[in-house]
Design an enzyme around this catalytic site. Sequence first.
Site: not given
Length: 194
Positions: A90, A120, A167-168, A185
């Site tokens: 989108n 960086h 982040t994981k 869930k």
Amino acid sequence: MNYEKGYVYSLMDKGGPTDVREPYFKEAVDEMMRARVLCAKANAKMPDAPSHIEDLEELFGRKLDDVRILTPFICDFGNRVKFGTNVFINHSAILSASGGIEFEDGVSVAPGVRIATINHDFNERHTKYTYGKVTIKKNAWIGMNVTICPGVTIGAYAVVAAGAVVTKDVPDYAVVGGCPAKVIKMQNPDEQKE
């Protein structure tokens, strides 16, 4: 020193680092400019003008008859993005794709999603970069204004809630949300439709 064509991309595939002061980095700079120009051309056209698709096809080096991308759209490395079939992105997506992004079949991406594959170096942040490929697996659904960080894999049929910062890695069939994103869930795989 002479570097073979594509050397910068081999470094990116290994996670870096790359150094902007080295001659091999010019190939990356050239691709960034090519991508920015093609995105600017596509974004300058009316959304109902089919010619904007030609600009995006040139950006990615493939026909997009099985992929739908709405403008405005930004991608800095078109040559580092791979699409499966029936992918929908989108409007207002930003793909920072130097480390590589792969969208598997049936992926849906809501407005305002940001995907980063570059970072960086902590100590030499103005000259050195590290990379992590982002993979979004089959039929995953990425909600509005989600940020996906370098090196993350989003599992098949996973749902990432609006505004999440991922982040994981996200497991298959998981519903995740929050900052940083956590599993809310698990979905029942037997209930998923193709």
